[in-house]
Design an enzyme around this catalytic site. Structure first.
Site, mmCIF file in Angstrom:
data_model
loop_
_atom_site.group_PDB
_atom_site.id
_atom_site.type_symbol
_atom_site.label_atom_id
_atom_site.label_comp_id
_atom_site.label_asym_id
_atom_site.label_seq_id
_atom_site.Cartn_x
_atom_site.Cartn_y
_atom_site.Cartn_z
ATOM 1 N N ASN A 9 65.480 46.816 -5.539
ATOM 2 C CA ASN A 9 65.784 48.188 -5.933
ATOM 3 C C ASN A 9 64.501 48.986 -5.762
ATOM 4 O O ASN A 9 63.591 48.878 -6.579
ATOM 5 C CB ASN A 9 66.265 48.223 -7.392
ATOM 6 C CG ASN A 9 66.456 49.651 -7.897
ATOM 7 O OD1 ASN A 9 66.405 50.602 -7.115
ATOM 8 N ND2 ASN A 9 66.667 49.790 -9.196
ATOM 9 N N LYS A 11 64.048 52.072 -6.037
ATOM 10 C CA LYS A 11 63.945 53.271 -6.888
ATOM 11 C C LYS A 11 63.478 54.455 -6.026
ATOM 12 O O LYS A 11 63.887 54.526 -4.869
ATOM 13 C CB LYS A 11 63.040 52.983 -8.094
ATOM 14 C CG LYS A 11 63.506 51.712 -8.829
ATOM 15 C CD LYS A 11 62.871 51.479 -10.162
ATOM 16 C CE LYS A 11 63.422 50.191 -10.771
ATOM 17 N NZ LYS A 11 62.947 49.936 -12.128
ATOM 18 N N HIS A 94 72.430 51.754 -13.459
ATOM 19 C CA HIS A 94 71.061 51.307 -13.777
ATOM 20 C C HIS A 94 70.600 51.994 -15.057
ATOM 21 O O HIS A 94 70.949 53.159 -15.305
ATOM 22 C CB HIS A 94 70.122 51.640 -12.615
ATOM 23 C CG HIS A 94 68.788 50.979 -12.761
ATOM 24 N ND1 HIS A 94 67.808 51.477 -13.579
ATOM 25 C CD2 HIS A 94 68.296 49.827 -12.236
ATOM 26 C CE1 HIS A 94 66.750 50.657 -13.538
ATOM 27 N NE2 HIS A 94 67.023 49.656 -12.737
ATOM 28 N N GLU A 96 67.950 53.362 -15.809
ATOM 29 C CA GLU A 96 67.257 54.640 -15.586
ATOM 30 C C GLU A 96 68.266 55.765 -15.379
ATOM 31 O O GLU A 96 68.039 56.903 -15.799
ATOM 32 C CB GLU A 96 66.287 54.503 -14.396
ATOM 33 C CG GLU A 96 65.095 53.623 -14.782
ATOM 34 C CD GLU A 96 64.450 52.852 -13.648
ATOM 35 O OE1 GLU A 96 64.714 53.158 -12.471
ATOM 36 O OE2 GLU A 96 63.693 51.908 -13.945
ATOM 37 N N GLU A 166 69.855 43.428 -16.988
ATOM 38 C CA GLU A 166 68.481 43.908 -17.023
ATOM 39 C C GLU A 166 68.142 44.387 -18.430
ATOM 40 O O GLU A 166 68.498 45.520 -18.801
ATOM 41 C CB GLU A 166 68.301 45.081 -16.046
ATOM 42 C CG GLU A 166 68.582 44.735 -14.600
ATOM 43 C CD GLU A 166 67.847 45.652 -13.629
ATOM 44 O OE1 GLU A 166 67.140 45.110 -12.763
ATOM 45 O OE2 GLU A 166 67.956 46.881 -13.748
ATOM 46 N N GLY A 172 59.775 46.936 -15.461
ATOM 47 C CA GLY A 172 58.520 47.587 -15.111
ATOM 48 C C GLY A 172 57.418 47.402 -16.139
ATOM 49 O O GLY A 172 56.405 48.088 -16.108
ATOM 50 N N SER A 212 60.968 42.672 -14.335
ATOM 51 C CA SER A 212 59.687 42.016 -14.064
ATOM 52 C C SER A 212 59.844 40.656 -13.372
ATOM 53 O O SER A 212 59.100 39.718 -13.668
ATOM 54 C CB SER A 212 58.866 41.908 -15.347
ATOM 55 O OG SER A 212 58.579 43.215 -15.859
HETATM 56 O O1 LIG Z 1 64.796 47.937 -12.798
HETATM 57 C C1 LIG Z 1 64.603 46.926 -12.147
HETATM 58 C C2 LIG Z 1 65.438 46.600 -10.989
HETATM 59 O O2 LIG Z 1 66.583 47.388 -10.973
HETATM 60 C C3 LIG Z 1 63.503 46.000 -12.478
HETATM 61 O O3 LIG Z 1 62.312 46.606 -12.148
HETATM 62 P P1 LIG Z 1 60.952 45.718 -12.152
HETATM 63 O O4 LIG Z 1 61.248 44.519 -11.280
HETATM 64 O O5 LIG Z 1 59.930 46.631 -11.553
HETATM 65 O O6 LIG Z 1 60.705 45.340 -13.571
#
Ligand SMILES: O=C(CO)COP(=O)(O)O
Length: 250
Positions: A9, A11, A94, A96, A166, A172, A212
């Site tokens: 992803n 982003k 997601h 976010e 997740e 992150g 992560s």
């Molecule tokens: O949100 C994520 C994947 O959709 C996870 O992000 P990270 O791997 O950067 O923690």
């Protein structure tokens, strides 16, 4: 046997030229027999990426879609538009999007239904906030989100959904869930699907862990009985790291 699926992803990272350069570097390397490898990129990159992966086993996904096919929805992109481009996957719900763009469980469900209408495979994200985990509500949150997202799906459609568990506190932050904790929740989520559709459908659904995930911990997650892959943010952005993730899923 469920085929492991690694999805990057990206982003809001990478311009078109950066995205195509990435594909040129990972071609033939982030392609491993028995592992599905998907890059979910910003909308602007999708036409070039679909073109760049032709002749490879790499697949391309979007990170969102609108639930209507078209209309007065300034700034939005629909499933019809994605399908015509040759996109195969779409991330839905997601954390976010839920947090910054007010996506409710109801909207997430409409988006899942829209994805199937246009023959796109949804990667449905579920997961709890830190305070929910601390209050012992992890499984309740995952149950509510999963059941809401699957409303109105046939068993055949349900079997094709990729769920990404997740935990929000692990995204992150470098604070990943332990493999055993992730397995516990993911096994529970599979049980929710079994409750809705029966054991055959639940056994077919692929469930990823996300939060992560790095080349040095991916094998631990994939070693768990119910974890079928990973949805990876930061570590999917560098070619060498992405290749190592796909190799680690063997
Ligand atoms: O949100 C994520 C994947 O959709 C996870 O992000 P990270 O791997 O950067 O923690």
């Amino acid at each position: 046997m469920r085929k492991p699926i690694i999805a990057g992803n990206w982003k809001m990272f990478k311009t078109v030229s950066e995205a195509t350069a990435f594909i040129n570097e990972v071609k033939g390397k982030a392609e491993v027999d028995g592992v599905e490898s998907v890059i979910c990129a910003p909308f602007t990159n999708l036409p070039a990426l679909v073109e760049a992966v032709k002749g490879t086993t790499l697949k391309i996904g979007a990170q969102n879609l609108h639930f209507e096919d078209n209309g007065a929805f300034t700034g939005e992109i629909s499933g019809v538009m994605l399908k015509e481009l040759g996109v195969e996957y779409v991330i839905i719900g997601h954390s976010e999007r839920r947090a910054y763009f007010a996506e409710s469980d109801e909207i997430v469900n409409k988006k899942v239904l829209a994805a199937f209408k246009h023959d796109l495979t949804p990667i449905l994200c579920v997961g709890e906030k830190l305070e929910e985990r601390e209050a012992g509500q992890t499984k309740d949150v995952c149950k509510v989100q999963t059941e809401a997202a699957f409303a109105g799906l046939s068993a055949e459609q349900a079997a094709q959904v990729v769920i990404a568990y997740e935990p929000i506190w692990a995204i992150g932050t470098g604070k990943s869930s332990t493999a055993a904790d992730a397995q516990d929740v993911i096994g529970y989520i599979r049980g929710i699907v079994a409750g809705l559709y029966g054991a055959d459908t639940a056994n077919a659904v692929r469930i990823q862990y996300g939060g992560s995930v790095k080349p040095n911990n991916i094998a631990e997650y994939l070693g768990e009985a119910d974890i079928d892959g990973a949805l990876v943010g930061g570590a999917s952005l560098e070619p060498a790291s992405y290749i190592a993730l796909v190799e680690g899923a063997k």
